[in-house]
Design an enzyme around this catalytic site. Structure first.
Site, PDB file in Angstrom:
ATOM      1  CE  LYS A  45      -2.847  -2.540   3.210  1.00 36.89           C
ATOM      2  NZ  LYS A  45      -3.087  -2.706   4.636  1.00 36.89           N
ATOM      3  CD  GLU A 101       8.618  -0.927  -4.079  1.00 36.58           C
ATOM      4  OE1 GLU A 101       7.980  -0.397  -3.146  1.00 36.58           O
ATOM      5  OE2 GLU A 101       9.044  -2.091  -4.023  1.00 36.58           O
ATOM      6  CG  ASP A 102       6.879   2.314  -0.073  1.00 31.79           C
ATOM      7  OD1 ASP A 102       7.633   1.519  -0.677  1.00 31.79           O
ATOM      8  OD2 ASP A 102       6.278   2.005   0.978  1.00 31.79           O
ATOM      9  CG  ASP A 105      15.049  -0.983   3.520  1.00 29.13           C
ATOM     10  OD1 ASP A 105      16.096  -0.368   3.752  1.00 29.13           O
ATOM     11  OD2 ASP A 105      14.458  -1.652   4.396  1.00 29.13           O
ATOM     12  CG  PHE A 154      11.353   2.261  10.242  1.00 33.27           C
ATOM     13  CD1 PHE A 154      11.457   1.146   9.425  1.00 33.27           C
ATOM     14  CD2 PHE A 154      10.091   2.717  10.603  1.00 33.27           C
ATOM     15  CE1 PHE A 154      10.329   0.481   8.971  1.00 33.27           C
ATOM     16  CE2 PHE A 154       8.950   2.050  10.149  1.00 33.27           C
ATOM     17  CZ  PHE A 154       9.074   0.941   9.337  1.00 33.27           C
ATOM     18  CB  VAL A 155      11.188   7.235   6.854  1.00 35.33           C
ATOM     19  CG1 VAL A 155      12.511   7.916   7.151  1.00 35.33           C
ATOM     20  CG2 VAL A 155      11.316   6.340   5.626  1.00 35.33           C
ATOM     21  CG  ASP A 161       3.051   0.503   7.124  1.00 41.83           C
ATOM     22  OD1 ASP A 161       3.920   0.348   6.246  1.00 41.83           O
ATOM     23  OD2 ASP A 161       2.611  -0.434   7.808  1.00 41.83           O
ATOM     24  NE  ARG A 167      -0.370   1.778   4.956  1.00 42.20           N
ATOM     25  CZ  ARG A 167       0.631   1.020   4.534  1.00 42.20           C
ATOM     26  NH1 ARG A 167       1.606   1.546   3.824  1.00 42.20           N
ATOM     27  NH2 ARG A 167       0.665  -0.262   4.831  1.00 42.20           N
TER      28      ARG A 167
HETATM   29  P1  IMP Z   1      12.800  -3.884   0.507  1.00 41.84           P
HETATM   30  O1  IMP Z   1      12.260  -5.139  -0.088  1.00 41.84           O
HETATM   31  O2  IMP Z   1      13.635  -4.157   1.731  1.00 41.84           O
HETATM   32  O3  IMP Z   1      13.523  -2.997  -0.471  1.00 41.84           O
HETATM   33  O4  IMP Z   1      11.613  -3.069   1.117  1.00 41.84           O
HETATM   34  C1  IMP Z   1      10.483  -2.834   0.460  1.00 41.84           C
HETATM   35  C2  IMP Z   1       9.349  -2.407   1.326  1.00 41.84           C
HETATM   36  O5  IMP Z   1       9.621  -2.372   2.728  1.00 41.84           O
HETATM   37  C3  IMP Z   1       8.999  -0.986   0.980  1.00 41.84           C
HETATM   38  O6  IMP Z   1       8.211  -0.943  -0.185  1.00 41.84           O
HETATM   39  C4  IMP Z   1       8.288  -0.522   2.225  1.00 41.84           C
HETATM   40  O7  IMP Z   1       6.928  -0.872   2.166  1.00 41.84           O
HETATM   41  C5  IMP Z   1       8.977  -1.277   3.347  1.00 41.84           C
HETATM   42  N1  IMP Z   1       9.990  -0.399   3.988  1.00 41.84           N
HETATM   43  C6  IMP Z   1      11.326  -0.413   3.815  1.00 41.84           C
HETATM   44  N2  IMP Z   1      11.924   0.557   4.542  1.00 41.84           N
HETATM   45  C7  IMP Z   1      10.920   1.188   5.196  1.00 41.84           C
HETATM   46  C8  IMP Z   1      10.881   2.310   6.103  1.00 41.84           C
HETATM   47  O8  IMP Z   1      11.880   2.946   6.469  1.00 41.84           O
HETATM   48  N3  IMP Z   1       9.639   2.658   6.545  1.00 41.84           N
HETATM   49  C9  IMP Z   1       8.498   2.020   6.180  1.00 41.84           C
HETATM   50  N4  IMP Z   1       8.499   0.994   5.327  1.00 41.84           N
HETATM   51  C10 IMP Z   1       9.702   0.581   4.845  1.00 41.84           C
END
Ligand code: IMP
Length: 182
Positions: A45, A101-102, A105, A154-155, A161, A167
């Site tokens: 989301k 993507e938001d 990470d 962590f944001v 969220d 959110r």
């Molecule tokens: P990744 O697979 O580790 O790159 O992370 C993908 C998903 O993790 C993102 O699309 C977010 O929904 C969530 N995420 C990663 N870092 C954060 C953060 O700092 N705050 C909130 N959600 C995060």
């Protein structure tokens, strides 16, 4: 900003700066795809707010769809396992696709999604991400359109969220939890 007493929020990126940057990214996309059709895919989301602001600043023949994957559950740490929770509604064959993507990470989600989407033979496949946290990368992925590169915090806010909360914040904020929750 409302939230449990012990959870502390610090503004990292103000809404006005987000608006300005989203507009600039949208204009860049408009230039890059001039004369072409565009299909945006939002990753639910977290990307819904970024996508809804972005798409309204893109001046092209544009359609949207959404996909949902499992990521962090209720906590801050990724399980490392990505699962498809909701698939696309329509085919992307032959389309210019931008995956929205938001935040990038570890890159686990993005590398999984790129693999899934490439198999469906889009004409082109690019990535737009509001935020990029390169310090935590486990997979060698990168965004073609990135709003802001941020430190390893962590944001929350502007779609992001913590346990489904925050959110709705207009700013992107760093969330600090009491020690027993980190
Ligand atoms: P990744 O697979 O580790 O790159 O992370 C993908 C998903 O993790 C993102 O699309 C977010 O929904 C969530 N995420 C990663 N870092 C954060 C953060 O700092 N705050 C909130 N959600 C995060």
């Amino acid at each position: 900003m409302p939230g449990p007493e012990q959870e502390k929020l610090r503004i990292l990126i103000r809404h006005a700066a987000i608006e300005k940057r989203v507009r600039a990214v949208a204009h860049r996309i408009t230039r890059d795809f001039r004369g072409e059709r565009l299909h945006l895919i939002g990753v639910l989301k977290g990307a819904c707010i970024f996508l809804s602001d972005l798409v309204r600043e893109i001046n092209l023949d544009t359609s949207i769809d959404f996909i949902a994957v499992s990521s962090y559950g209720r906590g801050k740490d990724s399980s490392g396992q990505v699962r498809l929770l909701k698939d696309l509604d329509t085919s992307i064959k032959g389309l210019n696709v931008i995956l929205v993507e938001d935040i990038l990470d570890t890159g686990l989600t993005l590398s999984y999604l790129l693999r899934v989407l490439r198999q469906r033979k889009p004409k082109s496949l690019r990535v737009a991400a509001l935020l990029d946290k390169p310090a935590r990368r486990l997979k060698p992925v990168k965004g073609d359109y990135v709003g802001f590169t941020i430190p390893n915090d962590f944001v929350v806010g502007y779609g992001l969220d913590y346990a489904e909360r925050y959110r709705n914040l207009k700013d992107v904020c760093v969330l600090s939890l009491p020690p027993e929750n980190t």
